[in-house]
Design a protein around this motif. Structure first.
Motif, PDB file in Angstrom:
ATOM      1  N   LYS A 298       0.823  -1.195   0.000  1.00 31.59           N
ATOM      2  CA  LYS A 298       0.000   0.000   0.000  1.00 31.59           C
ATOM      3  C   LYS A 298       0.867   1.259   0.000  1.00 31.59           C
ATOM      4  CE  LYS A 298      -4.007  -2.062   0.162  1.00 31.59           C
ATOM      5  NZ  LYS A 298      -4.950  -1.958  -0.969  1.00 31.59           N
ATOM      6  N   GLU A 299       1.969   1.215   0.736  1.00 33.07           N
ATOM      7  CA  GLU A 299       2.836   2.386   0.754  1.00 33.07           C
ATOM      8  C   GLU A 299       3.461   2.611  -0.613  1.00 33.07           C
ATOM      9  OE1 GLU A 299       6.654   4.310   3.145  1.00 33.07           O
ATOM     10  OE2 GLU A 299       5.654   2.516   3.922  1.00 33.07           O
ATOM     11  N   ASP A 300       3.853   1.518  -1.316  1.00 31.06           N
ATOM     12  CA  ASP A 300       4.393   1.661  -2.662  1.00 31.06           C
ATOM     13  C   ASP A 300       3.355   2.272  -3.599  1.00 31.06           C
ATOM     14  OD1 ASP A 300       6.816   0.610  -1.928  1.00 31.06           O
ATOM     15  OD2 ASP A 300       6.303  -1.439  -2.505  1.00 31.06           O
ATOM     16  N   GLN A 301       2.095   1.843  -3.446  1.00 33.35           N
ATOM     17  CA  GLN A 301       1.038   2.407  -4.269  1.00 33.35           C
ATOM     18  C   GLN A 301       0.823   3.881  -3.958  1.00 33.35           C
ATOM     19  OE1 GLN A 301      -2.573  -0.009  -4.342  1.00 33.35           O
ATOM     20  NE2 GLN A 301      -1.365  -1.796  -3.732  1.00 33.35           N
ATOM     21  N   PHE A 302       0.899   4.206  -2.673  1.00 32.77           N
ATOM     22  CA  PHE A 302       0.719   5.596  -2.264  1.00 32.77           C
ATOM     23  C   PHE A 302       1.855   6.467  -2.817  1.00 32.77           C
ATOM     24  CE2 PHE A 302       0.867   8.916   1.197  1.00 32.77           C
ATOM     25  CZ  PHE A 302      -0.283   9.559   0.774  1.00 32.77           C
ATOM     26  N   ILE A 303       3.082   5.946  -2.784  1.00 31.12           N
ATOM     27  CA  ILE A 303       4.219   6.676  -3.333  1.00 31.12           C
ATOM     28  C   ILE A 303       4.040   6.903  -4.831  1.00 31.12           C
ATOM     29  CG2 ILE A 303       6.679   6.448  -3.893  1.00 31.12           C
ATOM     30  CD1 ILE A 303       7.055   5.130  -1.158  1.00 31.12           C
ATOM     31  N   THR A 380      12.969  12.511  -5.171  1.00 28.34           N
ATOM     32  CA  THR A 380      11.912  11.508  -5.315  1.00 28.34           C
ATOM     33  C   THR A 380      10.999  11.532  -4.107  1.00 28.34           C
ATOM     34  OG1 THR A 380      13.150   9.714  -4.234  1.00 28.34           O
ATOM     35  CG2 THR A 380      13.513  10.035  -6.600  1.00 28.34           C
ATOM     36  N   VAL A 381       9.812  10.953  -4.289  1.00 30.36           N
ATOM     37  CA  VAL A 381       8.831  10.890  -3.200  1.00 30.36           C
ATOM     38  C   VAL A 381       9.372  10.076  -2.035  1.00 30.36           C
ATOM     39  CG1 VAL A 381       6.559   9.979  -2.578  1.00 30.36           C
ATOM     40  CG2 VAL A 381       6.865  11.232  -4.719  1.00 30.36           C
ATOM     41  N   ARG A 382      10.003   8.954  -2.317  1.00 33.12           N
ATOM     42  CA  ARG A 382      10.503   8.107  -1.241  1.00 33.12           C
ATOM     43  C   ARG A 382      11.609   8.821  -0.444  1.00 33.12           C
ATOM     44  NH1 ARG A 382       9.624   2.835  -0.395  1.00 33.12           N
ATOM     45  NH2 ARG A 382       8.814   2.547  -2.507  1.00 33.12           N
ATOM     46  N   GLN A 383      12.499   9.546  -1.138  1.00 32.26           N
ATOM     47  CA  GLN A 383      13.529  10.309  -0.430  1.00 32.26           C
ATOM     48  C   GLN A 383      12.899  11.352   0.486  1.00 32.26           C
ATOM     49  OE1 GLN A 383      15.873  11.941  -3.611  1.00 32.26           O
ATOM     50  NE2 GLN A 383      17.292  10.216  -3.674  1.00 32.26           N
ATOM     51  N   ALA A 384      11.851  12.016  -0.002  1.00 33.36           N
ATOM     52  CA  ALA A 384      11.188  13.036   0.804  1.00 33.36           C
ATOM     53  C   ALA A 384      10.557  12.428   2.044  1.00 33.36           C
ATOM     54  CB  ALA A 384      10.143  13.767  -0.037  1.00 33.36           C
ATOM     55  N   MET A 385       9.892  11.287   1.876  1.00 28.22           N
ATOM     56  CA  MET A 385       9.273  10.622   3.030  1.00 28.22           C
ATOM     57  C   MET A 385      10.327  10.201   4.045  1.00 28.22           C
ATOM     58  SD  MET A 385       6.305   8.187   1.443  1.00 28.22           S
ATOM     59  CE  MET A 385       4.740   8.848   0.887  1.00 28.22           C
ATOM     60  N   ASN A 386      11.407   9.594   3.562  1.00 27.67           N
ATOM     61  CA  ASN A 386      12.451   9.130   4.477  1.00 27.67           C
ATOM     62  C   ASN A 386      13.099  10.286   5.228  1.00 27.67           C
ATOM     63  OD1 ASN A 386      12.036   6.472   3.697  1.00 27.67           O
ATOM     64  ND2 ASN A 386      13.643   6.505   2.139  1.00 27.67           N
ATOM     65  N   LEU A 387      13.315  11.405   4.547  1.00 26.67           N
ATOM     66  CA  LEU A 387      13.933  12.552   5.207  1.00 26.67           C
ATOM     67  C   LEU A 387      12.975  13.156   6.228  1.00 26.67           C
ATOM     68  CD1 LEU A 387      16.414  14.310   5.404  1.00 26.67           C
ATOM     69  CD2 LEU A 387      15.480  15.777   3.607  1.00 26.67           C
TER      70      LEU A 387
END
Length: 451
Positions: A298-303, A380-387
């Motif tokens: 679900k998180e991958d889909q949200f990203i 990227t979206v994932r980088q933003a979430m992780n930061l």
């Protein structure tokens, strides 16, 4: 800074450094071109400094007594001669003092112009003309300058690069140049190069050339990124972009960023008011729904969803389909373009800030986090979430003062994707169920739009 003659003492030390190589004709230049302007003593001082620099090196400190002895002149006249050399560009002088207030100078000596360079300099040639008179000046110029050989009656047969070197080498060099140019653009734009697919720049270039505009000058790397960002934010077609770009071109054929932003914003207001629901909020070519549903967790889909939708869509989604306000769109536009954020990264930022500020966008809070992400080169979206997860405590402190002013706030609200990583191991399974259900509902709501 000029120092009075009284501050230059015979015991003051000096060192000499050479800046540049002397041309072969420097003696002719000094005697016939510089000496009429600065005088014989100044030229003699220059010769002494050049000679001492060759013999003693840069580290040896000498006193001004030596100059007085070599030139057989008092120190005040040597000082005036030095100033003339400084004014005409042959010497630069630097001064320092030690703890005992003993002055030390560094004389940086520059080579004189060759006769060709001298006569090309308007100021120097004019000074020489005033000193010699026009007749002597023209005669001297004719003697020192080499007469250009006439090529009348001759045809140039010089071999070209293409004729000498193999065509394959040229093709290899061109390919390498294109690769380097592409890599340089990627580094300058900080975002994925695929984002350029959002705009048909080939069509836009052709449209500008039809209007006799210099397309290469207008559609440079920085402007391309800005156009992609505005097209994504306001969901503009190529026709609308062409009108906005041509509107924002000034009389010198440069693109004015603020006028482009305003024009794109006006198109959004004019053309989105009566748009039927079935037309879709975002006309970009998105990944098909089947691919989105098969993307993984679900998180991958949200990203993936955040990477594909525009910030305007996100605002309308969180406000239950209501139109995004012009004020909020302008705020997002300014932050996104000024900090150079990709639309997907901006989506994460908007989502995070909305939930941290009770669904009210704060420009100051947006700008502060956006500038941090820009410095961290978040693309990227994932980088933003992780930061955001890693720097949550810092961001919480940034928003603490504003949060304390809000009345009735009982607990801090943070995004669902944040909880997915931050929950303790013994609670993570329960928390994930709740959060992924929420994400699934949002994905379903957004992907079903316009169906």
């Amino acid at each position: 800074m000029n120092y009075s003659i009284g501050k230059l003492l015979p015991v003051d030390g000096f060192r000499i450094i050479r800046s540049g190589e002397l041309p072969r004709s420097f003696h002719r230049s000094l005697s016939h071109l510089y000496q009429p302007i600065v005088g014989r003593l100044a030229v003699s001082l220059y010769h002494v400094l050049i000679s001492e620099a060759d013999m003693s090196g840069q580290d040896q400190i000498q006193s001004h007594h030596m100059l007085m002895a070599y030139l057989s002149a008092p120190l005040d006249r040597i000082y005036e001669a030095r100033e003339k050399l400084e004014a005409i560009g042959l010497i630069r002088t630097f001064r320092s003092e030690n703890e005992d207030h003993q002055a030390e100078y560094i004389y940086s000596v520059y080579p004189p112009f060759s006769p060709e360079e001298f006569f090309l300099d308007d100021m120097l040639s004019l000074l020489l003309s005033h000193e010699l008179g026009n007749e002597k000046y023209e005669r001297l110029k004719g003697r020192l300058l080499t007469t250009q050989q006439s090529l009348e009656g001759f045809t140039e047969v010089t071999a070209t690069f293409d004729q000498v070197f193999h065509n394959k080498m040229i093709e290899t060099v061109q390919k390498e140049t294109e690769v380097l140019a592409k890599e340089k653009y990627q580094q300058e734009s900080r975002g994925p190069i695929t984002s350029l697919d959002r705009v048909d720049f080939e069509w836009l270039t052709h449209a500008l050339k039809k209007r006799m505009y210099p397309a290469d000058q207008i559609l440079n790397g920085r402007n391309k990124k800005l156009i992609v960002q505005l097209a994504t934010l306001y969901d503009l077609t190529n026709m609308e972009l062409e009108k906005a770009v041509t509107w924002a071109i000034d009389e010198n054929h440069y693109l004015v960023e603020e006028e482009l932003k305003a024009a794109c914003h006006d198109f959004m207001k004019e053309q989105k008011t009566n748009q039927p629901p079935q037309s879709g909020v975002d006309r970009r070519e998105k990944v098909k729904t089947e691919k989105t549903q098969a993307a993984g967790s679900k998180e991958d889909q949200f990203i993936q969803m955040l990477e594909e939708i525009s910030p305007r869509e996100l605002l309308e989604d969180v406000s239950n389909g209501n139109r995004a306000s012009e004020q909020d769109l302008k705020m997002i536009r300014d932050v996104m373009t000024e900090q150079g954020l990709e639309p997907g990264v901006m989506n994460v930022l908007v989502h995070y800030v909305l939930l941290k500020t009770d669904m009210k966008l704060s420009k100051a809070y947006l700008e502060k986090i956006a500038s941090h992400w820009a410095r961290k080169n978040v693309t990227t979206v994932r980088q933003a979430m992780n930061l955001a997860k890693a720097e949550h405590q810092k961001y919480q402190q940034w928003g603490k003062q504003k949060s304390q002013k809000r009345k009735g706030q009982k607990e801090e609200v943070i995004p669902a994707w944040f909880n997915n990583q931050e929950a303790p191991s013994h609670e993570k399974q329960k928390g994930t169920e709740v959060n992924t259900d929420d994400i699934a509902a949002r994905i379903k709501k957004l992907t079903n739009k316009g169906n």
